[in-house]
Design a protein around this motif. Sequence first.
Motif, PDB file in Angstrom:
ATOM      1  N   HIS A   1      -8.341  -5.266  -1.578  1.00 23.33           N
ATOM      2  CA  HIS A   1      -9.134  -4.044  -1.446  1.00 23.33           C
ATOM      3  C   HIS A   1     -10.386  -4.025  -2.304  1.00 23.33           C
TER       4      HIS A   1
ATOM      5  N   GLU B   1       0.833  -1.206   0.000  1.00 19.40           N
ATOM      6  CA  GLU B   1       0.000   0.000   0.000  1.00 19.40           C
ATOM      7  C   GLU B   1       0.867   1.255   0.000  1.00 19.40           C
ATOM      8  N   ARG B   2       1.898   1.252   0.821  1.00 14.40           N
ATOM      9  CA  ARG B   2       2.777   2.425   0.893  1.00 14.40           C
ATOM     10  C   ARG B   2       3.472   2.678  -0.443  1.00 14.40           C
TER      11      ARG B   2
ATOM     12  N   ALA C   1      -4.168   9.691  -5.359  1.00 11.33           N
ATOM     13  CA  ALA C   1      -3.598  10.084  -4.070  1.00 11.33           C
ATOM     14  C   ALA C   1      -4.470  11.122  -3.383  1.00 11.33           C
ATOM     15  N   ARG C   2      -4.977  12.087  -4.147  1.00 11.22           N
ATOM     16  CA  ARG C   2      -5.860  13.094  -3.550  1.00 11.22           C
ATOM     17  C   ARG C   2      -7.150  12.468  -3.033  1.00 11.22           C
ATOM     18  N   LEU C   3      -7.642  11.460  -3.734  1.00  9.55           N
ATOM     19  CA  LEU C   3      -8.858  10.764  -3.307  1.00  9.55           C
ATOM     20  C   LEU C   3      -8.592   9.761  -2.188  1.00  9.55           C
ATOM     21  N   ARG C   4      -7.307   9.620  -1.811  1.00  8.92           N
ATOM     22  CA  ARG C   4      -6.875   8.662  -0.792  1.00  8.92           C
ATOM     23  C   ARG C   4      -7.250   7.237  -1.188  1.00  8.92           C
ATOM     24  N   LYS C   5      -7.052   6.962  -2.456  1.00 11.02           N
ATOM     25  CA  LYS C   5      -7.285   5.620  -2.967  1.00 11.02           C
ATOM     26  C   LYS C   5      -5.955   4.927  -3.248  1.00 11.02           C
ATOM     27  N   ILE C   6      -6.013   3.622  -3.331  1.00 11.38           N
ATOM     28  CA  ILE C   6      -4.831   2.822  -3.635  1.00 11.38           C
ATOM     29  C   ILE C   6      -4.848   2.543  -5.130  1.00 11.38           C
TER      30      ILE C   6
ATOM     31  N   ILE D   1     -13.051  16.429  -2.524  1.00 11.38           N
ATOM     32  CA  ILE D   1     -11.669  16.942  -2.445  1.00 11.38           C
ATOM     33  C   ILE D   1     -11.555  18.310  -3.124  1.00 11.38           C
TER      34      ILE D   1
ATOM     35  N   LYS E   1     -11.427   1.792  -1.484  1.00 10.01           N
ATOM     36  CA  LYS E   1     -10.123   2.440  -1.603  1.00 10.01           C
ATOM     37  C   LYS E   1      -9.391   2.104  -2.896  1.00 10.01           C
TER      38      LYS E   1
ATOM     39  N   THR F   1       1.231   4.408  -4.289  1.00 14.61           N
ATOM     40  CA  THR F   1       1.095   5.758  -4.819  1.00 14.61           C
ATOM     41  C   THR F   1       2.372   6.258  -5.479  1.00 14.61           C
TER      42      THR F   1
END
Length: 681
Positions: free
Chosen positions: A623, A265-266, A451-456, A303, A428, A269
Motif C-alpha cells: 500500500h 487488510e481485514r 478506521a474513520r479515515l478508511r486507512k490501513i 470525516i 490508504k 483495523t
Amino acid sequence: MTVSHSLQGTSFLITIDNPPVNVISAEVRRGLMAALDAAEAAGVARIVLTGAGRAFVAGADAREFDAAPVPPHLPEVLARVERLPAIAAINGAALGGGLEIALACRMRIAAPGATLGLPEVTLGVVPGAGGTQRLPRLIGIERAVGLIAEGRVVKADEALSLGIVDAVEADPLAAALAIPQDRLEATPSLRDRPVPVPAPEAVTAAQAMAAKRMVGQVAPPEAIALVEAAAELPLDAGLARERETFLRLRSGEQAAALRHVFFAERAATGRAPKGAEAREIDTAIVVGGGTMGAAIAYALAGIGIKVTLIEQDEAGAERARANVARLYADAVRRGRMTQAEADTRLAERLTFRAGYDDLPPADVAIEAAFESMEVKRAIFAALDKGLPATTILATNTSYLDVNAIFEGVSHPGRLIGLHFFAPAHVMKLLEIVRAETTSDATLATAFRLAARLRKIPVEAGVCDGFIGNRILTRYRQTTDLMLLEGAMPAQVDAALEGWGMAMGPYAVQDLSGLDIAYANRQREGLRDRPGIRYVPIADRLVEELKRLGRKTGAGWYDYPEGGSRQPSAVVEALVAGEATARRDWTPEEIAECAVLSMIEEGFHILDEGIARRPADIDLVLVHGYGFPRWRGGPMHHADRLGLPAALDRIRELAAQDPLSWRVPPLLDRLVSEGRTLASLN
C-alpha cells in the motif's frame, strides 16, 4: 441458522443470514438447497431471496478457497434457482457470488444504498457461478466486459442505468412481493434470453485496460475471454468453461497472494490493544501547511473533524489555505463534491493561523513540518506549552527517531508517530509508530482514527525509517550497487516494473525529488560510514549536476519539455564512470536481487520487533511502495519462494558481498524448525 424461509401467502421468502456480511459458505449453500426443496414442495407462485442485516450477499467465503470445494456447489444451487419464479430483493451489497445469485433470479430489485459487482479478478480468480455468462446476457457484452475485467463495483442507481436491476426501491422486499404475478411469469430467465451480440471493440478496449492497469495479473485476461465466449457458446458450455477457469485460478499463486493481502487488510483495523479505550477525535491541529500537512488537514476535515492548520507566519498560513483550497477544487473537478459543499467545508471545518499563541484546545495535534530534528522538537515544545495535557501529540516524520523528537515533552503517554503517505488524502496506508512511552489508550485512539479515515493501520516500532522507509532504503542501496556492477538506471527500472512494481526505484526518486533522498543520505552520513559500500552516483547527480528530478526536468532521467522520461546520456556516462565491474545483468537477476534485499531487511525488522507480524510488512510495501499486490508482499513472496531456497541464496550473496548482505537469524531459525513466515501471522 444461516438460511431461513417462510411462506407469505403464495410467496416464499428465503433469507440468507450469515453475519456479518452473509458470505456464501458451505452451510449457506446447504441451507439454500433445503429452502428450495421446501419452496418446490409448497408449490409457491414466487420465491423472494434477500439478505439479513445490511448485506444481501457480499460474496463467497474466501476462507474456503484453500481447501477442496465442498458440495453443494454454488452453480448447482443457481441452476435450481434459475428454473423457478425467483426475485432478488437486494437489501445491501451483492458482490461476487451474491450478484451471481441475483442474476439467477428472473428479476432484481435493489435498495438505494446497495452495491453490486463481480470483483473476483481482484482476488486473482474469475466469477465461478455464472457471472461471466449471465451478465452479458442481461446487459450485453459491451457493458459487461469492462465491469468484470476491472472488478468494478457500482451503486444501485448506476446498476439500474446499466440494466443490472429492474428497479431501485426503498423497501426492495416489499417491492418484490408486490410485483404483479403476470409480469413475473412473463419475464424470462437469463437462460432463455438470446445469446449476446459480439462486441469486439469493447473486448479489445478491456484487454488494453487490463494490460495497462493490471500488469502481470492472469485473472483479467481470462475473465475477458470468458465474457467474449458468451456470444459464441451455449450457456451450459460457457458455464462449464467458466467453472474450470475459476477452479484452476483459485489454486494458483496469484489468487493465494491476493487472498493473503485481503485477509491482512481485514485484520489490520482490529490490531489495536485489547481492553484499551479509544477516544473519539473531534478537533485537531495540524502544524505545517505544505503538501503533506494540507492533505492531512483535508483528510481530517473530510470525516467531520474541525481542523486548525498552523504555519509560522501569515504568509505561510495563506499558502496553506491555498494548498487546501486546491484539494477542494480538485474534488469538485472530479465530481466528488459540489462547489457549495467544498465552500462550506473549507469555511466551517478549517481554520488557518500563524504561530502558537492562544491555541484552541484539540483532541490531537499532528506535526507535518520539515524533516529536521531541531524543527520538530521546537514545534512539540510549543505544542506542549500551549495545549491541554489531554491532547495527543503526533509526528508525521518519515525517518527520524520518534523518541528523540518527543524528548522532554510532558505527559509522555500521549505521544505517537502517525506516518501518512503522500498524497495523504489518497494513500490508504498509515504507519502508527509506537514510541517508548505511548500508552495503549493513545495507540487505540490512533487505530480508531485510521478506521474513520478508511486507512490501513500498521503498528511499527522506532528505528530509522520504521518499516517502509527502512526497507526502501535497503532496496535503493541494492539497486545502486547494481549500477556499480554494470547496470543502468533505465535497465533496473524496466526489470522491476516488468516484475510487477508500480514504478522502478529511479523513476520514483525522480517523482519525489532527488533532494529528498539526498537530504536523508546526508543525515545518515553514508559517505563516511564504515562497514558499508558507499555509492556516490546519486550524490553527484545532486551536488555536481543539480539534477533534482521531474521538478527540474532532469534527474535520473531527462524529461524534455516536461514530457515522459527518457534515458539520459549524461547520467549513463556518470554511471559508467563510477562502475567497478561490467556484469551483464538480466531482468530476472535484477528483480531477484532487489526483492531479496527487501525480504532480508524484512526478516531483520521482524526479529527486532519493529514489525509485529510478516503480514504487516506486506501491507506496508503493497500500500505504500507499489509492491505488486498479486505477489502478496515481500514476506508472503518469501514463503512462495520457499524459505530454504531464500536462505541459500542470501548466504551466497553474503559470501560475495558481506558488507551489503547479512543472513537473518530469524530466517535461519525458521528453516531449521521447518516453519514458514505465515506461521508468525
